[in-house]
Design a protein around this motif. Structure first.
Motif, mmCIF file in Angstrom:
data_model
loop_
_atom_site.group_PDB
_atom_site.id
_atom_site.type_symbol
_atom_site.label_atom_id
_atom_site.label_comp_id
_atom_site.label_asym_id
_atom_site.label_seq_id
_atom_site.Cartn_x
_atom_site.Cartn_y
_atom_site.Cartn_z
ATOM 1 N N LEU A 78 46.714 -131.489 -13.528
ATOM 2 C CA LEU A 78 45.726 -132.162 -14.365
ATOM 3 C C LEU A 78 44.365 -131.467 -14.285
ATOM 4 O O LEU A 78 43.662 -131.330 -15.286
ATOM 5 N N ALA A 79 44.022 -131.046 -13.069
ATOM 6 C CA ALA A 79 42.715 -130.433 -12.848
ATOM 7 C C ALA A 79 42.638 -128.998 -13.339
ATOM 8 O O ALA A 79 41.556 -128.404 -13.365
ATOM 9 N N ARG A 127 37.555 -132.260 -6.655
ATOM 10 C CA ARG A 127 38.197 -131.449 -5.626
ATOM 11 C C ARG A 127 37.994 -132.085 -4.253
ATOM 12 O O ARG A 127 36.870 -132.459 -3.886
ATOM 13 N N PRO A 128 39.071 -132.259 -3.482
ATOM 14 C CA PRO A 128 38.926 -132.860 -2.142
ATOM 15 C C PRO A 128 38.130 -131.953 -1.215
ATOM 16 O O PRO A 128 38.040 -130.738 -1.426
ATOM 17 N N ARG A 129 37.569 -132.566 -0.208
ATOM 18 C CA ARG A 129 36.822 -131.794 0.794
ATOM 19 C C ARG A 129 37.753 -130.784 1.458
ATOM 20 O O ARG A 129 38.878 -131.101 1.826
ATOM 21 N N SER A 130 37.247 -129.579 1.600
ATOM 22 C CA SER A 130 38.063 -128.521 2.175
ATOM 23 C C SER A 130 38.420 -128.836 3.627
ATOM 24 O O SER A 130 37.587 -129.291 4.410
ATOM 25 N N ASN A 131 39.692 -128.618 3.942
ATOM 26 C CA ASN A 131 40.178 -128.841 5.293
ATOM 27 C C ASN A 131 41.086 -127.662 5.650
ATOM 28 O O ASN A 131 42.236 -127.598 5.213
ATOM 29 N N GLY A 134 47.441 -130.492 0.578
ATOM 30 C CA GLY A 134 47.269 -130.870 1.971
ATOM 31 C C GLY A 134 46.719 -132.251 2.159
ATOM 32 O O GLY A 134 46.943 -132.885 3.196
ATOM 33 N N GLN A 135 46.011 -132.767 1.155
ATOM 34 C CA GLN A 135 45.437 -134.105 1.280
ATOM 35 C C GLN A 135 46.416 -135.191 0.899
ATOM 36 O O GLN A 135 46.441 -136.261 1.509
ATOM 37 N N ASP A 136 47.239 -134.957 -0.122
ATOM 38 C CA ASP A 136 48.111 -136.014 -0.628
ATOM 39 C C ASP A 136 49.416 -135.405 -1.114
ATOM 40 O O ASP A 136 49.478 -134.822 -2.198
ATOM 41 N N ALA A 137 50.462 -135.550 -0.308
ATOM 42 C CA ALA A 137 51.756 -134.965 -0.660
ATOM 43 C C ALA A 137 52.364 -135.625 -1.888
ATOM 44 O O ALA A 137 53.120 -135.006 -2.636
ATOM 45 N N GLY A 138 52.047 -136.906 -2.128
ATOM 46 C CA GLY A 138 52.654 -137.617 -3.242
ATOM 47 C C GLY A 138 52.047 -137.303 -4.590
ATOM 48 O O GLY A 138 52.729 -137.341 -5.611
ATOM 49 N N SER A 139 50.747 -136.987 -4.617
ATOM 50 C CA SER A 139 50.057 -136.804 -5.889
ATOM 51 C C SER A 139 49.443 -135.422 -6.065
ATOM 52 O O SER A 139 49.057 -135.057 -7.174
ATOM 53 N N GLY A 140 49.321 -134.652 -4.983
ATOM 54 C CA GLY A 140 48.545 -133.421 -5.033
ATOM 55 C C GLY A 140 49.025 -132.402 -6.041
ATOM 56 O O GLY A 140 48.219 -131.779 -6.745
ATOM 57 N N PHE A 141 50.344 -132.205 -6.148
ATOM 58 C CA PHE A 141 50.874 -131.196 -7.057
ATOM 59 C C PHE A 141 50.550 -131.556 -8.505
ATOM 60 O O PHE A 141 50.076 -130.718 -9.286
ATOM 61 N N PHE A 148 43.960 -125.902 -5.008
ATOM 62 C CA PHE A 148 45.380 -126.247 -5.084
ATOM 63 C C PHE A 148 45.910 -126.643 -3.706
ATOM 64 O O PHE A 148 46.560 -127.692 -3.545
ATOM 65 N N LEU A 149 45.630 -125.828 -2.692
ATOM 66 C CA LEU A 149 46.135 -126.109 -1.344
ATOM 67 C C LEU A 149 45.443 -127.329 -0.742
ATOM 68 O O LEU A 149 46.072 -128.110 -0.015
#
Length: 426
Positions: free
Chosen positions: A86-87, A21-25, A74-81, A69-70
């Motif tokens: 996957l996660a 999970r990316p760092r919360s922003n 918010g971190q990567d528009a190309g891969s985040g969805f 999810f958000l």
């Protein structure tokens, strides 16, 4: 559902470090939610998120872990969805097919009138959440071999579980589609004949007959090479995927055409000789924009006088290719490193500028590819127990289900197409 709810799926952290999970922003999270609200406006699908629903109804998805999810979006528009799927951060609602859910999203981004739904100020900030393709995915000789191996050398046994008996890993050719036949009725039993139809269409377009000298660039598991040899042709089949080459050789021997087909572990740039027909099926997508002139120059150099080349290629509209060619997408990150889908226009431009080849579009197979992908995905799901027995985990299953569904949605909405092209010297 909220972050306190148990996850439907949780990847093994050691196996899937990119799904941490990316760092919360908070700023990016707010921006991602705002983008969802704008994209979902009048969208014929439903997103259930934090006890709220977005969209205008239709196929539905439920977000299990909203903050994660958000953060990913918010971190990567190309891969985040895709990474969120996957996660295990979201799933289609029970009874909703994954591709049917993805179709409205694909339509939104393939439709020129609705593609720019974000206001201009938001579009101008996309660079903050859009990544460029990393340098290690360069398609020079060493890089191309590594990129290809990461996909095609995954497991011959795994591919054998869901492809048809010919082991053909490209769009089949079902012929004139029956308008009453839905994708849900796509049959695995029909796939083998449709793949043979496709192989024959390519060989016919190239004029391959007994005695023809044929070069198959990116030969896969040798289905096209075997079919050409059965016509009496002499075939050189090349690939840079080592495990694929081993199985291709075994299949050629089993087909009884080992005396007519030579398989070589060789880069297309290193091939020599002249051939009456040069064939390449859905390999250009792995070449990379920088090397498209080199690729077509290599094809031209290998053609004997009067020779014909036939290339089958996945393509996208030219404007979309230009808009996305410098971005790092989910597919490049997880499925086809170093890949880039061209447009018909760029193929015509490259061949006109860098070669003496003239281009002719023979047929479009986009609808056939959507049907092919539906069959593959159904078969992959049906055969999952056997695939899991090969050592693949549930995150891998989700990755391949998403890849096959995502691709199907692209072809169903004409965001993607598949074309057969014939090349002759001007």
């Amino acid at each position: 559902m909220t972050d306190l709810m148990p996850a439907v799926h949780q990847p093994v952290a050691e196996t899937w470090p990119t799904l941490a999970r990316p760092r919360s922003n908070p700023v990016r999270r707010v921006g991602a939610l705002a983008a969802i609200r704008m994209i979902a406006k009048d969208l014929p699908a439903t997103i259930h998120l934090d006890n709220k629903s977005y969209g205008a109804g239709g196929p539905a998805m439920r977000v299990h872990r909203s903050a994660a999810f958000l953060d990913r979006l918010g971190q990567d528009a190309g891969s985040g969805f895709g990474e969120a799927y996957l996660a295990g951060d979201w799933d289609p609602e029970p009874g909703t097919d994954l591709a049917d859910l993805l179709v409205p999203f694909a339509e939104r981004f393939s439709n020129e009138e609705t593609r720019h739904l974000l206001p201009k100020w938001a579009q101008s900030l996309r660079w903050l959440v859009t990544r460029s393709q990393p340098g290690e995915q360069e398609n020079d000789r060493a890089g191309a071999r590594e990129n290809i191996s990461r996909h095609y050398d995954l497991s011959n046994a795994m591919f054998s579980e869901f492809l048809d008996p010919s082991l053909t890993y490209s769009a089949a050719y079902f012929g004139t589609p029956d308008p009453t036949l839905g994708l849900g009725e796509a049959s695995y039993d029909e796939l083998n004949q449709a793949q043979l139809n496709k192989l024959d269409a390519i060989l016919d377009a190239a004029g391959v007959q007994s005695g023809s000298r044929v070069l198959d660039i990116g030969c896969g598991w040798a289905s096209l090479a075997i079919r050409a040899a059965q016509r009496g042709a002499w075939v050189t089949a090349i690939t840079i995927a080592s495990q694929q080459a081993l199985l291709a050789q075994r299949r050629i021997a089993d087909a009884g055409v080992g005396d007519r087909v030579q398989v070589a572990l060789r880069d297309y740039r290193d091939q020599i000789g002249e051939f009456d027909a040069v064939l390449s099926v859905e390999m250009i997508e792995a070449v990379g924009e920088k090397y498209w002139p080199v690729y077509f120059d290599a094809i031209e150099r290998r053609l004997a006088p009067g020779g014909v080349a036939v290339v089958q290629a996945i393509v996208m509209p030219h404007e979309r290719m230009l808009a996305t060619r410098n971005t790092f997408t989910w597919v490049q990150k997880y499925i086809f490193p170093g890949g880039l889908i061209p447009s018909v226009k760029v193929i015509e431009d490259v061949t006109a500028e860098h070669t003496g080849l003239q281009t002719e579009v023979l047929r479009h197979l986009g609808a056939d590819y959507a049907r092919t992908l539906r069959i593959w995905r159904n078969r992959f799901i049906d055969q999952w127990p056997a695939i899991a027995g090969l050592g693949f985990d549930d995150t891998f299953r989700r990755m391949w289900e998403f890849y096959l569904a995502y691709s199907e949605a692209g072809f169903r909405t004409h965001y993607l197409d598949d074309v057969q092209l014939r090349f002759t010297r001007r």
